[in-house]
Motif scaffolding. Sequence first.
Motif, mmCIF file in Angstrom:
data_model
loop_
_atom_site.group_PDB
_atom_site.id
_atom_site.type_symbol
_atom_site.label_atom_id
_atom_site.label_comp_id
_atom_site.label_asym_id
_atom_site.label_seq_id
_atom_site.Cartn_x
_atom_site.Cartn_y
_atom_site.Cartn_z
ATOM 1 N N ILE A 29 1.062 -1.021 0.036
ATOM 2 C CA ILE A 29 0.077 0.119 0.007
ATOM 3 C C ILE A 29 0.750 1.189 0.030
ATOM 4 O O ILE A 29 0.656 2.294 -0.715
ATOM 5 N N LEU A 75 -3.284 0.387 -3.721
ATOM 6 C CA LEU A 75 -4.527 0.479 -2.746
ATOM 7 C C LEU A 75 -5.411 -0.327 -2.557
ATOM 8 O O LEU A 75 -6.287 -0.573 -1.962
ATOM 9 N N ALA A 83 -7.108 -0.034 4.866
ATOM 10 C CA ALA A 83 -6.927 0.200 3.524
ATOM 11 C C ALA A 83 -8.052 0.632 2.595
ATOM 12 O O ALA A 83 -7.664 1.458 1.577
ATOM 13 N N ALA A 143 -8.286 3.782 0.229
ATOM 14 C CA ALA A 143 -8.592 3.686 -1.153
ATOM 15 C C ALA A 143 -9.841 4.634 -1.502
ATOM 16 O O ALA A 143 -9.724 5.409 -2.519
#
Length: 431
Positions: free
Chosen positions: A182, A187, A214, A218
């Motif tokens: 990441i 992402l 995450a 995103a």
Amino acid sequence: MSFRARLTLTMGALILLIAAALFLYLPRKLEEEAIALISHKAETLAQLTAFTIHPSIYFKDRAALEEALSGTRLDKDMAYVIVTDPAGKTLASVHPERATGGRGVSRDLYEVVMPIRDGDRELARLQIGISLERLHREIAHTRLTIALLGTSILAAALIAVVLIGNLLTRPLREVAAGAQRIAEGELTHRVPAGDPRVTNDEIGQLAASFNDMAAKIAERDASLRQLSKRILSIQEQERVRIAREVHDELGQALTAMKIALQHEPLAAIAHRIDGIVDLVRRIAADLRPSILDDLGVTAALEQQLRRLRESTGITTTLTVSEEPEIDMLTGVTLYRITQEALANVVRHAEASAVEVSLAMNGGKAVLTIRDNGRGMPQPAHPQSLGLLGIRERAELLGGSVVIDSRPGDGTRIAVTLPLTTTEPDHAHPLR
């Protein structure tokens, strides 16, 4: 060194320490208990032997004494037996060469000395020695057994530690690898969380939390991209509008004034110049309303609502609990959020009334815009209704936005912004 290696070394050292402690403690403890048993055996055997040989000594029967001592030869742990008279002369003996003349535990013997009495008179003295050779052999055998068993257990434990370490640290390694991916910009990557019925522990919860983080990153990144596109689009639209107004209205006005200079009197020309000045002021006000700097946020909000009322006929109400003292950036943010919210009302709400309130509450500015329009379904679509810009403006200052709307019941937007205690050098308070 990795966490897995540190865990393996720590557990291995702990197991080795336990094994070494057992190897040193158990044989010593067994030896102490065995010597205690031998001492009891020696005392008991001495008392029994003294009772057996007492008659032969009392009657000074040497042959009976030798015969009484012959039974002690049958004991395989018996090292020696010596019977002496009070003067120290030997009356009878079995392997007297092994005697050391001591008492208690020596390296290879446990020795006991016991007097044989007739009332208060000492008839003889019995000295017995018990061999410790068999005990030492058994202890050595026990040490060897413990060493072999401990080595086997240690090897099995180390293998188990390695396997358990791999099992426990694998999710952590996956989380670390996911964080790295990441950080590199991937992402969409997610950490395998596994079956929640099996991995519902701290590590499983960490993996699930990491995936949630995450996903939010995103989503945030996508929102920022949408916002950036929207800002670029608005900037271009604003440039086009300003260029059109300057070209069409200001350019035409200047051209007309140029013609008028040749045919019209000065009074008419002055009137045209006043119109051009008003046009320039309106363009400048759209870019940066001077009322915001001159009279403060309350006056700027009143001006917005007056323009909305005059241009659309919508009934407007402004409620301000007290004149706020805020920094320039917070004031501009409140102004632009209100501007965006009122634009949404005009474009989408089909409302007949709008209420705007501004209050100071616990070191925070609370701005509320409410309309009686058609409302919207939840969750709202910020990209289509311009709410994304409102959220981003508020969050850039550490604030928050709450949108309450239901179809047919209007919309309420509540914006909370923290009031800064210090201001940058280029800022000044808006009153």
